[in-house]
Design an enzyme around this catalytic site. Structure first.
Site, short mmCIF file in Angstrom:
data_model
loop_
_atom_site.label_atom_id
_atom_site.label_comp_id
_atom_site.label_asym_id
_atom_site.label_seq_id
_atom_site.Cartn_x
_atom_site.Cartn_y
_atom_site.Cartn_z
N CYS A 105 0.77 -1.09 -0.13
CA CYS A 105 -0.02 -0.23 0.11
C CYS A 105 1.15 1.18 -0.05
CB CYS A 105 -1.00 -0.18 1.17
SG CYS A 105 -2.02 1.48 1.47
N HIS A 147 -8.94 -3.88 -2.54
CA HIS A 147 -8.13 -3.12 -1.54
C HIS A 147 -8.33 -1.58 -1.68
CE1 HIS A 147 -3.74 -2.24 -0.12
NE2 HIS A 147 -4.19 -1.07 -0.83
N GLU A 148 -8.70 -1.05 -2.80
CA GLU A 148 -9.04 0.12 -2.95
C GLU A 148 -10.36 0.60 -2.11
OE1 GLU A 148 -6.94 2.37 -3.38
OE2 GLU A 148 -5.42 0.85 -4.00
N HIS A 151 -10.29 1.20 1.39
CA HIS A 151 -9.60 2.62 2.00
C HIS A 151 -10.97 3.36 2.36
CE1 HIS A 151 -5.50 2.51 1.99
NE2 HIS A 151 -5.28 2.09 0.87
#
Length: 196
Positions: A105, A147-148, A151
Protein backbone atom coordinates in the site's frame (compact mmCIF):
# COMPACT_ATOMS: atom_id res chain seq x y z
CA UNK A 1 -0.11 18.30 -9.43
CA UNK A 2 1.49 15.55 -7.36
CA UNK A 3 -0.12 15.39 -3.92
CA UNK A 4 1.48 13.98 -0.75
CA UNK A 5 0.27 10.50 0.18
CA UNK A 6 -0.97 10.18 3.74
CA UNK A 7 1.03 7.70 5.83
CA UNK A 8 -0.19 4.96 8.15
CA UNK A 9 -1.42 6.36 11.46
CA UNK A 10 -3.31 9.34 10.05
CA UNK A 11 -6.94 9.33 11.29
CA UNK A 12 -8.26 10.07 7.76
CA UNK A 13 -7.30 6.51 6.76
CA UNK A 14 -9.77 5.20 9.38
CA UNK A 15 -12.79 7.24 8.28
CA UNK A 16 -15.65 5.81 6.24
CA UNK A 17 -15.78 8.04 3.16
CA UNK A 18 -18.70 10.36 2.50
CA UNK A 19 -20.55 10.21 -0.83
CA UNK A 20 -19.93 12.98 -3.32
CA UNK A 21 -22.24 14.54 -5.91
CA UNK A 22 -21.77 16.08 -9.35
CA UNK A 23 -21.20 19.49 -7.76
CA UNK A 24 -18.14 18.34 -5.81
CA UNK A 25 -15.70 21.27 -6.19
CA UNK A 26 -12.92 20.86 -8.79
CA UNK A 27 -13.58 17.13 -9.28
CA UNK A 28 -11.91 16.97 -12.72
CA UNK A 29 -8.79 18.64 -11.31
CA UNK A 30 -8.83 16.35 -8.27
CA UNK A 31 -9.03 13.26 -10.51
CA UNK A 32 -6.15 14.52 -12.69
CA UNK A 33 -4.05 15.16 -9.57
CA UNK A 34 -4.87 11.71 -8.16
CA UNK A 35 -3.85 9.94 -11.41
CA UNK A 36 -0.60 11.94 -11.49
CA UNK A 37 0.07 11.19 -7.80
CA UNK A 38 -0.60 7.46 -8.27
CA UNK A 39 1.64 7.12 -11.34
CA UNK A 40 4.41 9.13 -9.66
CA UNK A 41 4.39 6.62 -6.78
CA UNK A 42 4.18 3.59 -9.15
CA UNK A 43 0.83 2.58 -7.70
CA UNK A 44 -1.97 0.56 -9.35
CA UNK A 45 -4.66 2.16 -7.21
CA UNK A 46 -5.22 5.26 -5.10
CA UNK A 47 -8.13 6.18 -2.84
CA UNK A 48 -9.10 9.71 -1.80
CA UNK A 49 -8.41 9.04 1.92
CA UNK A 50 -4.77 8.40 0.92
CA UNK A 51 -4.50 12.05 -0.11
CA UNK A 52 -6.34 13.25 2.99
CA UNK A 53 -9.94 13.39 1.66
CA UNK A 54 -12.55 11.24 3.47
CA UNK A 55 -14.74 10.75 0.39
CA UNK A 56 -15.90 7.68 -1.59
CA UNK A 57 -13.54 7.98 -4.53
CA UNK A 58 -10.76 5.74 -5.82
CA UNK A 59 -8.84 5.03 -9.02
CA UNK A 60 -7.47 1.79 -10.43
CA UNK A 61 -5.04 1.14 -13.30
CA UNK A 62 -3.87 -2.48 -13.37
CA UNK A 63 -1.80 -2.16 -16.57
CA UNK A 64 1.54 -2.77 -14.72
CA UNK A 65 0.27 -6.24 -13.65
CA UNK A 66 -0.42 -7.25 -17.28
CA UNK A 67 3.26 -8.10 -17.82
CA UNK A 68 3.23 -10.81 -15.12
CA UNK A 69 4.27 -14.03 -16.88
CA UNK A 70 2.62 -16.18 -14.17
CA UNK A 71 -0.81 -15.02 -15.34
CA UNK A 72 -2.90 -16.64 -18.06
CA UNK A 73 -3.26 -14.75 -21.38
CA UNK A 74 -6.91 -14.03 -20.44
CA UNK A 75 -5.85 -12.48 -17.11
CA UNK A 76 -3.11 -10.45 -18.79
CA UNK A 77 -5.65 -9.13 -21.32
CA UNK A 78 -8.14 -8.19 -18.57
CA UNK A 79 -5.47 -6.29 -16.64
CA UNK A 80 -3.96 -4.53 -19.65
CA UNK A 81 -5.40 -1.06 -20.05
CA UNK A 82 -7.90 -1.48 -17.19
CA UNK A 83 -8.17 2.11 -15.97
CA UNK A 84 -11.25 3.23 -14.05
CA UNK A 85 -12.57 5.83 -11.65
CA UNK A 86 -14.92 4.60 -8.92
CA UNK A 87 -17.20 7.18 -7.26
CA UNK A 88 -19.57 6.32 -4.37
CA UNK A 89 -18.78 2.62 -4.79
CA UNK A 90 -20.80 0.02 -2.88
CA UNK A 91 -19.75 -3.62 -2.71
CA UNK A 92 -22.75 -5.71 -3.79
CA UNK A 93 -21.22 -9.15 -3.30
CA UNK A 94 -17.93 -10.94 -2.64
CA UNK A 95 -17.98 -14.62 -3.59
CA UNK A 96 -15.75 -17.54 -4.53
CA UNK A 97 -12.77 -19.09 -2.85
CA UNK A 98 -10.45 -17.00 -0.69
CA UNK A 99 -6.90 -16.86 -2.01
CA UNK A 100 -3.71 -15.24 -0.75
CA UNK A 101 -1.86 -12.49 -2.61
CA UNK A 102 1.08 -10.39 -1.53
CA UNK A 103 -0.29 -6.85 -1.07
CA UNK A 104 1.34 -3.52 -0.42
CA UNK A 105 0.00 0.00 0.00
CA UNK A 106 1.32 3.46 -0.88
CA UNK A 107 0.31 4.64 2.63
CA UNK A 108 2.29 1.77 4.20
CA UNK A 109 5.58 1.74 2.25
CA UNK A 110 8.05 -1.15 2.45
CA UNK A 111 5.57 -3.55 4.03
CA UNK A 112 4.09 -6.35 1.92
CA UNK A 113 2.08 -9.26 3.31
CA UNK A 114 -0.12 -12.06 2.02
CA UNK A 115 -3.80 -11.14 2.39
CA UNK A 116 -6.75 -13.49 1.90
CA UNK A 117 -9.60 -12.16 -0.23
CA UNK A 118 -12.54 -13.68 -2.11
CA UNK A 119 -12.00 -14.34 -5.81
CA UNK A 120 -15.06 -12.59 -7.32
CA UNK A 121 -16.79 -9.29 -6.58
CA UNK A 122 -19.80 -7.38 -7.84
CA UNK A 123 -19.58 -3.63 -7.27
CA UNK A 124 -21.90 -0.70 -8.01
CA UNK A 125 -20.38 2.73 -8.61
CA UNK A 126 -20.48 5.91 -10.66
CA UNK A 127 -17.81 6.59 -13.25
CA UNK A 128 -16.13 10.01 -13.68
CA UNK A 129 -19.18 11.21 -15.66
CA UNK A 130 -21.52 10.02 -12.86
CA UNK A 131 -22.86 7.21 -15.03
CA UNK A 132 -24.12 4.40 -12.75
CA UNK A 133 -22.54 0.97 -13.33
CA UNK A 134 -22.71 -2.45 -11.67
CA UNK A 135 -19.93 -4.80 -12.72
CA UNK A 136 -18.44 -8.15 -11.73
CA UNK A 137 -14.69 -8.76 -11.58
CA UNK A 138 -12.53 -11.69 -10.55
CA UNK A 139 -8.90 -12.60 -9.89
CA UNK A 140 -6.32 -9.82 -9.66
CA UNK A 141 -8.75 -7.15 -10.89
CA UNK A 142 -11.13 -7.98 -8.04
CA UNK A 143 -8.21 -7.94 -5.61
CA UNK A 144 -7.04 -4.43 -6.54
CA UNK A 145 -10.61 -3.08 -6.41
CA UNK A 146 -11.21 -4.74 -3.01
CA UNK A 147 -8.02 -3.17 -1.63
CA UNK A 148 -9.02 0.34 -2.81
CA UNK A 149 -12.65 -0.16 -1.73
CA UNK A 150 -11.41 -0.98 1.78
CA UNK A 151 -9.75 2.46 1.89
CA UNK A 152 -13.10 4.25 1.47
CA UNK A 153 -14.45 2.05 4.29
CA UNK A 154 -11.59 3.02 6.64
CA UNK A 155 -9.91 -0.40 6.38
CA UNK A 156 -6.22 -1.10 5.66
CA UNK A 157 -4.74 -4.36 4.37
CA UNK A 158 -2.84 -4.74 7.67
CA UNK A 159 -6.24 -5.08 9.43
CA UNK A 160 -6.68 -8.40 7.62
CA UNK A 161 -3.48 -9.93 9.03
CA UNK A 162 -3.26 -12.33 11.97
CA UNK A 163 -2.76 -10.82 15.43
CA UNK A 164 0.76 -12.33 15.48
CA UNK A 165 1.66 -10.66 12.17
CA UNK A 166 0.24 -7.34 13.46
CA UNK A 167 2.41 -7.57 16.60
CA UNK A 168 5.49 -8.33 14.48
CA UNK A 169 4.81 -5.29 12.26
CA UNK A 170 3.95 -2.85 15.08
CA UNK A 171 7.41 -1.24 15.30
CA UNK A 172 7.72 -0.82 11.54
CA UNK A 173 4.22 0.71 11.33
CA UNK A 174 5.08 3.14 14.14
CA UNK A 175 8.23 4.17 12.26
CA UNK A 176 6.18 4.82 9.12
CA UNK A 177 3.78 7.10 11.01
CA UNK A 178 6.80 9.01 12.40
CA UNK A 179 8.37 9.40 8.96
CA UNK A 180 11.31 7.14 9.81
CA UNK A 181 11.34 5.59 6.36
CA UNK A 182 12.83 6.34 2.95
CA UNK A 183 10.32 6.72 0.14
CA UNK A 184 10.76 8.11 -3.36
CA UNK A 185 7.39 9.89 -3.48
CA UNK A 186 5.86 12.72 -1.43
CA UNK A 187 4.26 11.66 1.86
CA UNK A 188 2.59 13.31 4.83
CA UNK A 189 3.43 11.68 8.18
CA UNK A 190 0.97 12.06 11.08
CA UNK A 191 3.48 11.67 13.93
CA UNK A 192 6.49 13.39 12.43
CA UNK A 193 6.47 16.10 15.10
CA UNK A 194 6.23 13.60 17.95
CA UNK A 195 9.26 11.65 19.09
CA UNK A 196 11.48 12.51 16.18
Amino acid sequence: MILPIVAYGDPVLRKVGKELDKDYPNLKELLANMWETMYNANGVGLAAPQIGLPIRLFLVDTTPFADDEDLSPEEQKALSGFKKTFINAQMVEETGKEWPFNEGCLSIPDIREDVQRKDTITISYLDENFKPLTETYNGLLARVIQHEYDHIEGILFTDKLSSLKKRLLKGRLTNISKGKINVDYRMRFPDMKKGR
